[in-house]
Design a protein around this motif. Structure first.
Motif, PDB file in Angstrom:
ATOM      1  N   GLY A 134       0.806  -1.217   0.000  1.00  0.00           N
ATOM      2  CA  GLY A 134       0.000   0.000   0.000  1.00  0.00           C
ATOM      3  C   GLY A 134       0.841   1.270   0.000  1.00  0.00           C
ATOM      4  O   GLY A 134       0.469   2.272   0.612  1.00  0.00           O
ATOM      5  N   GLY A 135       1.989   1.219  -0.684  1.00  0.00           N
ATOM      6  CA  GLY A 135       2.843   2.407  -0.784  1.00  0.00           C
ATOM      7  C   GLY A 135       4.020   2.409   0.180  1.00  0.00           C
ATOM      8  O   GLY A 135       4.864   3.288   0.123  1.00  0.00           O
ATOM      9  N   LEU A 136       4.047   1.425   1.070  1.00  0.00           N
ATOM     10  CA  LEU A 136       5.113   1.362   2.086  1.00  0.00           C
ATOM     11  C   LEU A 136       5.857   0.033   2.057  1.00  0.00           C
ATOM     12  O   LEU A 136       5.261  -1.006   1.753  1.00  0.00           O
ATOM     13  CB  LEU A 136       4.516   1.521   3.487  1.00  0.00           C
ATOM     14  N   VAL A 137       7.126   0.081   2.396  1.00  0.00           N
ATOM     15  CA  VAL A 137       7.894  -1.148   2.628  1.00  0.00           C
ATOM     16  C   VAL A 137       8.524  -1.072   4.027  1.00  0.00           C
ATOM     17  O   VAL A 137       8.924   0.009   4.467  1.00  0.00           O
ATOM     18  CB  VAL A 137       9.020  -1.353   1.583  1.00  0.00           C
ATOM     19  N   PRO A 138       8.594  -2.206   4.725  1.00  0.00           N
ATOM     20  CA  PRO A 138       9.329  -2.201   5.987  1.00  0.00           C
ATOM     21  C   PRO A 138      10.831  -2.057   5.728  1.00  0.00           C
ATOM     22  O   PRO A 138      11.342  -2.544   4.718  1.00  0.00           O
ATOM     23  CB  PRO A 138       9.008  -3.566   6.612  1.00  0.00           C
ATOM     24  N   VAL A 139      11.490  -1.365   6.629  1.00  0.00           N
ATOM     25  CA  VAL A 139      12.936  -1.159   6.539  1.00  0.00           C
ATOM     26  C   VAL A 139      13.598  -1.703   7.810  1.00  0.00           C
ATOM     27  O   VAL A 139      13.306  -1.227   8.910  1.00  0.00           O
ATOM     28  CB  VAL A 139      13.293   0.341   6.418  1.00  0.00           C
ATOM     29  N   VAL A 140      14.464  -2.684   7.645  1.00  0.00           N
ATOM     30  CA  VAL A 140      15.273  -3.166   8.757  1.00  0.00           C
ATOM     31  C   VAL A 140      16.511  -2.278   8.829  1.00  0.00           C
ATOM     32  O   VAL A 140      17.120  -1.989   7.800  1.00  0.00           O
ATOM     33  CB  VAL A 140      15.715  -4.629   8.535  1.00  0.00           C
ATOM     34  N   VAL A 141      16.844  -1.832  10.030  1.00  0.00           N
ATOM     35  CA  VAL A 141      17.987  -0.938  10.185  1.00  0.00           C
ATOM     36  C   VAL A 141      19.065  -1.656  10.991  1.00  0.00           C
ATOM     37  O   VAL A 141      18.813  -2.115  12.112  1.00  0.00           O
ATOM     38  CB  VAL A 141      17.579   0.373  10.876  1.00  0.00           C
ATOM     39  N   GLN A 142      20.250  -1.768  10.392  1.00  0.00           N
ATOM     40  CA  GLN A 142      21.347  -2.511  11.018  1.00  0.00           C
ATOM     41  C   GLN A 142      22.555  -1.597  11.217  1.00  0.00           C
ATOM     42  O   GLN A 142      22.889  -0.799  10.335  1.00  0.00           O
ATOM     43  CB  GLN A 142      21.728  -3.685  10.105  1.00  0.00           C
ATOM     44  N   ASP A 143      23.182  -1.738  12.361  1.00  0.00           N
ATOM     45  CA  ASP A 143      24.395  -0.974  12.662  1.00  0.00           C
ATOM     46  C   ASP A 143      25.548  -1.494  11.793  1.00  0.00           C
ATOM     47  O   ASP A 143      25.836  -2.691  11.793  1.00  0.00           O
ATOM     48  CB  ASP A 143      24.715  -1.147  14.155  1.00  0.00           C
ATOM     49  N   ALA A 144      26.202  -0.596  11.070  1.00  0.00           N
ATOM     50  CA  ALA A 144      27.270  -1.000  10.153  1.00  0.00           C
ATOM     51  C   ALA A 144      28.472  -1.587  10.879  1.00  0.00           C
ATOM     52  O   ALA A 144      29.138  -2.482  10.354  1.00  0.00           O
ATOM     53  CB  ALA A 144      27.715   0.198   9.320  1.00  0.00           C
ATOM     54  N   LEU A 188      18.915  -2.568  14.825  1.00  0.00           N
ATOM     55  CA  LEU A 188      18.572  -1.420  15.661  1.00  0.00           C
ATOM     56  C   LEU A 188      17.072  -1.174  15.758  1.00  0.00           C
ATOM     57  O   LEU A 188      16.556  -0.826  16.814  1.00  0.00           O
ATOM     58  CB  LEU A 188      19.243  -0.161  15.108  1.00  0.00           C
ATOM     59  N   MET A 189      16.373  -1.302  14.647  1.00  0.00           N
ATOM     60  CA  MET A 189      14.943  -0.951  14.618  1.00  0.00           C
ATOM     61  C   MET A 189      14.342  -1.415  13.307  1.00  0.00           C
ATOM     62  O   MET A 189      15.072  -1.815  12.390  1.00  0.00           O
ATOM     63  CB  MET A 189      14.766   0.570  14.751  1.00  0.00           C
ATOM     64  N   VAL A 190      13.027  -1.353  13.239  1.00  0.00           N
ATOM     65  CA  VAL A 190      12.308  -1.526  11.975  1.00  0.00           C
ATOM     66  C   VAL A 190      11.380  -0.336  11.822  1.00  0.00           C
ATOM     67  O   VAL A 190      10.668   0.036  12.768  1.00  0.00           O
ATOM     68  CB  VAL A 190      11.506  -2.850  11.941  1.00  0.00           C
ATOM     69  N   ALA A 191      11.429   0.308  10.657  1.00  0.00           N
ATOM     70  CA  ALA A 191      10.529   1.419  10.363  1.00  0.00           C
ATOM     71  C   ALA A 191       9.959   1.190   8.960  1.00  0.00           C
ATOM     72  O   ALA A 191      10.164   0.115   8.385  1.00  0.00           O
ATOM     73  CB  ALA A 191      11.289   2.736  10.448  1.00  0.00           C
ATOM     74  N   TYR A 192       9.258   2.183   8.425  1.00  0.00           N
ATOM     75  CA  TYR A 192       8.630   2.026   7.102  1.00  0.00           C
ATOM     76  C   TYR A 192       9.065   3.169   6.191  1.00  0.00           C
ATOM     77  O   TYR A 192       9.313   4.289   6.656  1.00  0.00           O
ATOM     78  CB  TYR A 192       7.106   1.968   7.253  1.00  0.00           C
ATOM     79  N   ALA A 193       9.158   2.872   4.900  1.00  0.00           N
ATOM     80  CA  ALA A 193       9.500   3.904   3.922  1.00  0.00           C
ATOM     81  C   ALA A 193       8.507   3.886   2.768  1.00  0.00           C
ATOM     82  O   ALA A 193       8.074   2.817   2.338  1.00  0.00           O
ATOM     83  CB  ALA A 193      10.908   3.686   3.382  1.00  0.00           C
ATOM     84  N   ASN A 194       8.162   5.067   2.299  1.00  0.00           N
ATOM     85  CA  ASN A 194       7.481   5.174   1.009  1.00  0.00           C
ATOM     86  C   ASN A 194       8.552   5.587  -0.020  1.00  0.00           C
ATOM     87  O   ASN A 194       9.727   5.719   0.314  1.00  0.00           O
ATOM     88  CB  ASN A 194       6.303   6.162   1.075  1.00  0.00           C
TER      89      ASN A 194
END
Lengths: 115, 115
Positions: free
Chosen positions: A18-28, A34-40
């Motif tokens: 529906g216009g969004l994808v989940p984003v997994v965030v990893q410390d390099a 670190l977290m999961v958020a969403y991006a359009n």
């Protein structure tokens, strides 16, 4: 600014969610999740353009730059897309902490563990 | 079988996502992010009970044990829940590969990279 792979960018499927994808965030450096958020699409484009992690807030229904108010920005080193194109992975250098609770990672509570 | 933290288990909020939560899957040894799948309450319970990663397939609308047909099972070492209770992290020992394409991780395509 990140160097974009146009072919792989076209793989990202925003429609499915529906216009969004989940984003997994990893410390390099530590490789910690670190977290999961969403991006359009706009959030991904701003991230690619600026090198700072941007997301779309589902509750506030708007684009946000991580750390805009707290200063806990994320400098993005690499963005990957998964095999079916519906999830992103941001590999970042985290300034300060990732979680609004003050914890470094949002995943700080254990539900189950091997005995 | 995993040792369950009942207090943290109650934090997991399946309602927010219509009965499902996204699950980030991380390799316990390399810390690589392997895939993202979804779990309903039953999938989480089966995972806690058996020690093998179970998910809910949104396309096939059924519970599945990862690797049931391919043999590429995931032995779960630890399960964490995030700060707002709507995302899980499975830390696993991956048998074989995680991705159905034959790649070790589902995140094998780079969309953007620091120059």
């Amino acid at each position: 600014m990140l160097q974009v792979n146009e072919e792989n960018l076209r793989v990202v499927d925003f429609e499915k969610g529906g216009g969004l994808v989940p984003v997994v965030v990893q410390d390099a450096s530590t490789k910690e999740v670190l977290m999961v958020a969403y991006a359009n699409r706009e959030a991904l484009e701003k991230t690619l353009k600026t090198g700072f992690a941007h997301y779309y807030s589902r509750s506030r229904k708007k684009l946000w730059k991580k750390g805009e108010t707290s200063g806990n920005v994320q400098r993005v080193k690499k963005i990957l897309v998964d095999c079916d194109g519906d999830t992103l992975l941001y590999v970042v250098n985290q300034e300060g902490v990732a979680c609004h609770t003050g914890e470094y990672s949002c995943f700080f509570r254990t539900v189950g563990e091997e005995k």
